[in-house]
Design a protein around this motif. Structure first.
Motif, PDB file in Angstrom:
ATOM      1  N   GLU A   1       0.827  -1.216   0.000  1.00  0.00           N
ATOM      2  CA  GLU A   1       0.000   0.000   0.000  1.00  0.00           C
ATOM      3  C   GLU A   1       0.856   1.259   0.000  1.00  0.00           C
ATOM      4  N   PHE A   2       2.161   1.124   0.374  1.00  0.00           N
ATOM      5  CA  PHE A   2       3.042   2.291   0.377  1.00  0.00           C
ATOM      6  C   PHE A   2       3.719   2.497  -0.970  1.00  0.00           C
ATOM      7  N   ALA A   3       3.620   1.524  -1.867  1.00  0.00           N
ATOM      8  CA  ALA A   3       4.273   1.630  -3.166  1.00  0.00           C
ATOM      9  C   ALA A   3       3.470   2.539  -4.082  1.00  0.00           C
ATOM     10  N   SER A   4       4.190   3.397  -4.795  1.00  0.00           N
ATOM     11  CA  SER A   4       3.526   4.332  -5.699  1.00  0.00           C
ATOM     12  C   SER A   4       3.986   4.181  -7.137  1.00  0.00           C
ATOM     13  N   GLY A   5       5.142   3.519  -7.358  1.00  0.00           N
ATOM     14  CA  GLY A   5       5.674   3.369  -8.698  1.00  0.00           C
ATOM     15  C   GLY A   5       5.169   2.115  -9.380  1.00  0.00           C
ATOM     16  N   PRO A   6       5.673   1.848 -10.576  1.00  0.00           N
ATOM     17  CA  PRO A   6       5.255   0.645 -11.317  1.00  0.00           C
ATOM     18  C   PRO A   6       5.738  -0.627 -10.620  1.00  0.00           C
ATOM     19  N   SER A   7       4.975  -1.684 -10.756  1.00  0.00           N
ATOM     20  CA  SER A   7       5.318  -2.970 -10.133  1.00  0.00           C
ATOM     21  C   SER A   7       6.022  -3.865 -11.152  1.00  0.00           C
ATOM     22  N   PRO A   8       6.991  -4.673 -10.717  1.00  0.00           N
ATOM     23  CA  PRO A   8       7.713  -5.565 -11.634  1.00  0.00           C
ATOM     24  C   PRO A   8       6.829  -6.741 -12.040  1.00  0.00           C
ATOM     25  N   PRO A   9       7.124  -7.378 -13.163  1.00  0.00           N
ATOM     26  CA  PRO A   9       6.362  -8.584 -13.538  1.00  0.00           C
ATOM     27  C   PRO A   9       6.571  -9.692 -12.512  1.00  0.00           C
ATOM     28  N   ASN A  10       5.578 -10.554 -12.393  1.00  0.00           N
ATOM     29  CA  ASN A  10       5.630 -11.607 -11.378  1.00  0.00           C
ATOM     30  C   ASN A  10       6.828 -12.536 -11.571  1.00  0.00           C
ATOM     31  N   TRP A  11       7.165 -12.838 -12.822  1.00  0.00           N
ATOM     32  CA  TRP A  11       8.271 -13.761 -13.042  1.00  0.00           C
ATOM     33  C   TRP A  11       9.584 -13.187 -12.555  1.00  0.00           C
ATOM     34  N   LEU A  12       9.752 -11.843 -12.632  1.00  0.00           N
ATOM     35  CA  LEU A  12      10.974 -11.229 -12.144  1.00  0.00           C
ATOM     36  C   LEU A  12      11.008 -11.239 -10.618  1.00  0.00           C
ATOM     37  N   GLY A  13       9.839 -11.021 -10.008  1.00  0.00           N
ATOM     38  CA  GLY A  13       9.782 -11.106  -8.551  1.00  0.00           C
ATOM     39  C   GLY A  13      10.078 -12.504  -8.048  1.00  0.00           C
ATOM     40  N   LEU A  14       9.539 -13.508  -8.739  1.00  0.00           N
ATOM     41  CA  LEU A  14       9.845 -14.898  -8.363  1.00  0.00           C
ATOM     42  C   LEU A  14      11.312 -15.215  -8.564  1.00  0.00           C
ATOM     43  N   THR A  15      11.911 -14.633  -9.603  1.00  0.00           N
ATOM     44  CA  THR A  15      13.330 -14.869  -9.862  1.00  0.00           C
ATOM     45  C   THR A  15      14.207 -14.335  -8.754  1.00  0.00           C
ATOM     46  N   ILE A  16      13.936 -13.115  -8.300  1.00  0.00           N
ATOM     47  CA  ILE A  16      14.769 -12.532  -7.247  1.00  0.00           C
ATOM     48  C   ILE A  16      14.556 -13.271  -5.927  1.00  0.00           C
ATOM     49  N   MET A  17      13.327 -13.731  -5.659  1.00  0.00           N
ATOM     50  CA  MET A  17      13.072 -14.510  -4.445  1.00  0.00           C
ATOM     51  C   MET A  17      13.777 -15.859  -4.517  1.00  0.00           C
ATOM     52  N   PHE A  18      13.693 -16.517  -5.685  1.00  0.00           N
ATOM     53  CA  PHE A  18      14.354 -17.802  -5.877  1.00  0.00           C
ATOM     54  C   PHE A  18      15.871 -17.656  -5.763  1.00  0.00           C
ATOM     55  N   ASN A  19      16.398 -16.570  -6.315  1.00  0.00           N
ATOM     56  CA  ASN A  19      17.835 -16.310  -6.256  1.00  0.00           C
ATOM     57  C   ASN A  19      18.292 -16.117  -4.815  1.00  0.00           C
ATOM     58  N   ALA A  20      17.529 -15.372  -4.024  1.00  0.00           N
ATOM     59  CA  ALA A  20      17.917 -15.110  -2.635  1.00  0.00           C
ATOM     60  C   ALA A  20      17.890 -16.380  -1.796  1.00  0.00           C
ATOM     61  N   TYR A  21      16.872 -17.226  -2.004  1.00  0.00           N
ATOM     62  CA  TYR A  21      16.746 -18.431  -1.185  1.00  0.00           C
ATOM     63  C   TYR A  21      17.727 -19.521  -1.606  1.00  0.00           C
ATOM     64  N   ILE A  22      17.975 -19.630  -2.912  1.00  0.00           N
ATOM     65  CA  ILE A  22      18.869 -20.677  -3.380  1.00  0.00           C
ATOM     66  C   ILE A  22      20.334 -20.323  -3.109  1.00  0.00           C
ATOM     67  N   LEU A  23      20.600 -19.088  -2.736  1.00  0.00           N
ATOM     68  CA  LEU A  23      21.945 -18.683  -2.377  1.00  0.00           C
ATOM     69  C   LEU A  23      22.388 -19.297  -1.053  1.00  0.00           C
ATOM     70  N   LEU A  24      21.453 -19.646  -0.190  1.00  0.00           N
ATOM     71  CA  LEU A  24      21.794 -20.108   1.152  1.00  0.00           C
ATOM     72  C   LEU A  24      22.586 -21.422   1.170  1.00  0.00           C
ATOM     73  N   PRO A  25      22.164 -22.485   0.432  1.00  0.00           N
ATOM     74  CA  PRO A  25      22.921 -23.751   0.518  1.00  0.00           C
ATOM     75  C   PRO A  25      24.392 -23.629   0.119  1.00  0.00           C
ATOM     76  N   PRO A  26      24.735 -23.051  -1.054  1.00  0.00           N
ATOM     77  CA  PRO A  26      26.170 -22.934  -1.364  1.00  0.00           C
ATOM     78  C   PRO A  26      26.910 -22.008  -0.408  1.00  0.00           C
ATOM     79  N   LEU A  27      26.226 -20.980   0.098  1.00  0.00           N
ATOM     80  CA  LEU A  27      26.874 -20.080   1.057  1.00  0.00           C
ATOM     81  C   LEU A  27      27.215 -20.816   2.348  1.00  0.00           C
ATOM     82  N   VAL A  28      26.288 -21.642   2.833  1.00  0.00           N
ATOM     83  CA  VAL A  28      26.544 -22.414   4.052  1.00  0.00           C
ATOM     84  C   VAL A  28      27.679 -23.410   3.826  1.00  0.00           C
TER      85      VAL A  28
END
Length: 312
Positions: free
Chosen positions: A222-249
């Motif tokens: 509700e605080f966002a005022s600009g354009p929203s990214p496509p869903n596939w890009l949002g899923l990509t950044i979420m997938f990238n952040a979570y999949i980073l954990l195993p190799p980092l550990v």
């Protein structure tokens, strides 16, 4: 009921195997090791066929997905395609991808079992015989710091763990490749995540990026005022952040094992700690840091794995 029995059995195995010094670390590592061990004991051949093929396929497909996404969509919109940064980004992506796949392949092809030793070194010398241990499965004496793997069905020199991505054990002969494999996996995913975040900050409202990285923050929409990214890009950044954990550990575990010259399931043991430089050289070989260039770079190890010098 069955789940409670299995959990109780795992807890009993953990308590009977280790003396807990660091409860969080020891329980986390040993719980993972025991789970894999129990699954492997149910049907070793099926475990190898399913787990190894699935893990390797997942890694190949994930690497290809992020490379294509970065090269064809994200990087051209973050940097000028005629500039130096774009060309440097493309070269870096190719270099990291090559090292991920090449180090994984080298780790898989390198035999680190006791049977990789020459025949004249499979028996201890009279003065070292007291340091060798008897393996009930192999029914013979084995070098110090070698442990039996139930999946590989043999003893491994300085066995760290069984890797489901490379389908073999990580030990004395191939720890160098596994170390750089986890390093480049972590580095590649960090750079991919950083480029994607820069791209989203340039083109979309940053509140949407927060909601994708931390789904609980969806109420911030509700605080966002600009354009929203496509869903596939949002899923990509979420997938990238979570999949980073195993190799980092895994990379952090490798750093601790190098720091103490030990193995993953026995990180509290620093009996073989010879100092950071010598510990690192005992894993990557005589060329040291130059081994980051390529796994094809020859770097002989200081010993064959049967003699493990202890710290003074």
């Amino acid at each position: 009921m069955k789940q409670n029995i299995y959990f109780g059995y795992i807890c009993w195995k953990i308590s009977s195997r280790i003396e807990i010094k660091n409860p969080f670390h020891d329980l986390t590592v040993c719980l993972f090791v025991e789970c894999v061990d129990i699954i492997a004991n149910w049907d070793t051949q099926r475990f190898r066929d399913i787990a190894h093929r699935f893990s390797a396929s997942f890694l190949y497909s994930t690497t290809a997905f992020f490379v294509l996404t970065q090269m064809l969509y994200v990087v051209p919109q973050v940097y000028d395609t005629s500039g130096v940064m774009y060309k440097l980004g493309c070269l870096t992506t190719v270099f990291i991808t090559y090292n991920i796949l090449a180090n994984m392949s080298a780790c898989k092809r390198t035999d680190t079992s006791v049977w990789s030793l020459p025949w004249d070194q499979l028996c201890p010398s009279p003065e070292d015989e007291s340091l060798w241990r008897y393996c009930d499965s192999c029914e013979r004496l084995m070098p110090p710091r070698s442990w039996h793997c139930k999946v590989c069905k043999c003893c491994i020199l300085k066995r760290s763990h069984h890797c489901i991505f490379t389908a073999n054990c990580v030990g004395h002969n191939n720890q160098r490749y596994f170390f750089w494999f986890t390093f480049y996996m972590t580095l590649g995913l960090l750079l991919s995540l950083g480029n994607t975040i820069i791209f989203m900050l340039k083109n979309f409202d940053y509140f949407y990026m927060i909601t994708w990285l931390w789904p609980v923050a969806i109420y911030l929409d509700e605080f966002a005022s600009g354009p929203s990214p496509p869903n596939w890009l949002g899923l990509t950044i979420m997938f990238n952040a979570y999949i980073l954990l195993p190799p980092l550990v895994m990379f952090m575990f490798q750093m601790v094992s190098i720091w103490r010259n030990t193995v993953i399931f026995d990180l509290n043991n620093d009996s073989y700690n010879l100092g950071l430089r010598e510990n690192f050289r005992s894993i990557v070989g005589q060329k040291g840091l130059w081994t980051f260039l390529s796994p094809r770079l020859k770097s002989p190890l200081p010993h064959d794995g049967t003699q493990c010098p202890e710290k003074k």
